[in-house]
Design a protein around this motif. Structure first.
Motif, PDB file in Angstrom:
ATOM      1  N   ASP A  53       2.386   6.636   9.973  1.00 57.26           N
ATOM      2  CA  ASP A  53       1.372   7.570   9.508  1.00 57.26           C
ATOM      3  C   ASP A  53       1.796   8.954   9.976  1.00 57.26           C
ATOM      4  OD1 ASP A  53      -1.007   9.222   9.377  1.00 57.26           O
ATOM      5  OD2 ASP A  53      -2.109   7.356   9.082  1.00 57.26           O
ATOM      6  N   ASP A  71       5.229   8.809   1.108  1.00 58.02           N
ATOM      7  CA  ASP A  71       4.022   8.464   0.367  1.00 58.02           C
ATOM      8  C   ASP A  71       3.005   9.553   0.684  1.00 58.02           C
ATOM      9  OD1 ASP A  71       1.637   7.541  -0.654  1.00 58.02           O
ATOM     10  OD2 ASP A  71       1.730   5.576   0.302  1.00 58.02           O
ATOM     11  N   LYS A 104       0.404  10.404  -1.012  1.00 60.01           N
ATOM     12  CA  LYS A 104      -0.971  10.011  -1.312  1.00 60.01           C
ATOM     13  C   LYS A 104      -1.667   9.438  -0.078  1.00 60.01           C
ATOM     14  CE  LYS A 104      -0.198   8.922  -6.162  1.00 60.01           C
ATOM     15  NZ  LYS A 104      -0.179   7.848  -7.166  1.00 60.01           N
ATOM     16  N   HIS A 105      -0.919   8.710   0.736  1.00 57.79           N
ATOM     17  CA  HIS A 105      -1.492   8.066   1.918  1.00 57.79           C
ATOM     18  C   HIS A 105      -1.011   8.684   3.225  1.00 57.79           C
ATOM     19  CE1 HIS A 105      -1.615   4.900  -1.278  1.00 57.79           C
ATOM     20  NE2 HIS A 105      -2.872   4.895  -0.878  1.00 57.79           N
ATOM     21  N   ASP A 106      -0.309   9.812   3.141  1.00 61.26           N
ATOM     22  CA  ASP A 106       0.217  10.516   4.321  1.00 61.26           C
ATOM     23  C   ASP A 106       1.047   9.587   5.213  1.00 61.26           C
ATOM     24  OD1 ASP A 106      -1.014  12.959   3.614  1.00 61.26           O
ATOM     25  OD2 ASP A 106      -2.906  12.237   4.429  1.00 61.26           O
ATOM     26  N   LYS A 107       2.028   8.916   4.589  1.00 63.80           N
ATOM     27  CA  LYS A 107       2.904   8.010   5.326  1.00 63.80           C
ATOM     28  C   LYS A 107       4.355   8.299   5.001  1.00 63.80           C
ATOM     29  CE  LYS A 107      -0.234   4.077   5.605  1.00 63.80           C
ATOM     30  NZ  LYS A 107      -0.401   2.657   5.329  1.00 63.80           N
ATOM     31  N   GLU A 145       3.159   3.914  -1.636  1.00 66.44           N
ATOM     32  CA  GLU A 145       3.556   4.407  -2.952  1.00 66.44           C
ATOM     33  C   GLU A 145       4.603   5.496  -2.765  1.00 66.44           C
ATOM     34  OE1 GLU A 145       0.423   5.415  -5.747  1.00 66.44           O
ATOM     35  OE2 GLU A 145      -0.979   4.288  -4.489  1.00 66.44           O
ATOM     36  N   SER A 194       0.816  -1.216   0.000  1.00 71.95           N
ATOM     37  CA  SER A 194       0.000   0.000   0.000  1.00 71.95           C
ATOM     38  C   SER A 194       0.855   1.274   0.000  1.00 71.95           C
ATOM     39  CB  SER A 194      -0.933   0.016   1.210  1.00 71.95           C
ATOM     40  OG  SER A 194      -0.193   0.152   2.410  1.00 71.95           O
TER      41      SER A 194
END
Length: 196
Positions: free
Chosen positions: A102, A77, A79-82, A65, A63
């Motif tokens: 996160d 990442d 897009k996923h705030d990670k 990216e 998951s």
């Protein structure tokens, strides 16, 4: 036909990956390179086998990216705030899995170093190439949901402040801190906008 040294799968011309002692297949390479985040060319068979057989949460890898990176220290990442701290052998001095966080869970991000002094003083001394030694340089992260802190180590042994290695490491530390703070602000701004 050649076989993967780890799983025994048949190796195709375009689907084999070299490491120090031989070749492995794409699936084993994915595991050994920690989702394609580091090279394996200098890893020996024992290291490759440990990485391929390690129990991991593959969903976490899949998951994530990569939308940005800072050297071998930080993957982003957006897009996923990670963020991902790769924990590669260069920075961690051992083989260990990447750690995913996160951005919302980060309470504080700060550059830490020894000897203690105001950060601007350290930067000024470095710019003037003054004599002096820094024992360590890290970017430290504190979390809302975890005790203690996570440290991204840029310098683990004493180094001269005026050295090129220290100046480069300090530059990386500033970039890492700035990127994490920017991501934290973006998440905070998005949360405020969603509440309105």
């Amino acid at each position: 036909m050649k076989k993967c040294d780890v799983c025994g799968a048949t190796l195709r011309m375009m689907g084999k990956f070299k490491y120090a002692d031989g070749y492995i297949c794409k699936e084993c390479y994915k595991k050994a390179s920690r989702q394609f985040t580091e090279t394996i060319i200098q890893k020996n068979f024992a290291e490759i086998k440990v990485l391929c057989e390690a129990e991991r949460d593959e969903a976490e890898f899949d998951s994530f990216e990569i939308t940005g990176r800072i050297g071998n220290y930080l993957l982003v990442d957006e897009k996923h705030d990670k963020i991902c701290i790769p924990n590669n052998r260069i920075t961690n001095k051992q083989v260990s899995d990447p750690e995913f966080y996160d951005v919302r869970s980060i309470k504080k991000c700060e550059i830490t170093f020894s000897p203690e002094m105001p950060f601007e003083e350290l930067k000024a001394k470095t710019k003037r190439r003054e004599d002096g030694t820094v024992k360590y340089l890290r970017v430290s992260l504190w979390f809302y949901d975890k005790p203690g802190k996570k440290e991204i180590s840029l310098i683990a042994n004493p180094v001269r402040m005026k050295s090129y290695a220290f100046r480069q490491s300090l530059n990386f530390a500033e970039r890492i801190e700035a990127e994490i703070l920017r991501l934290m602000e973006n998440v905070k701004g998005a949360t405020v906008n969603e509440a309105v």
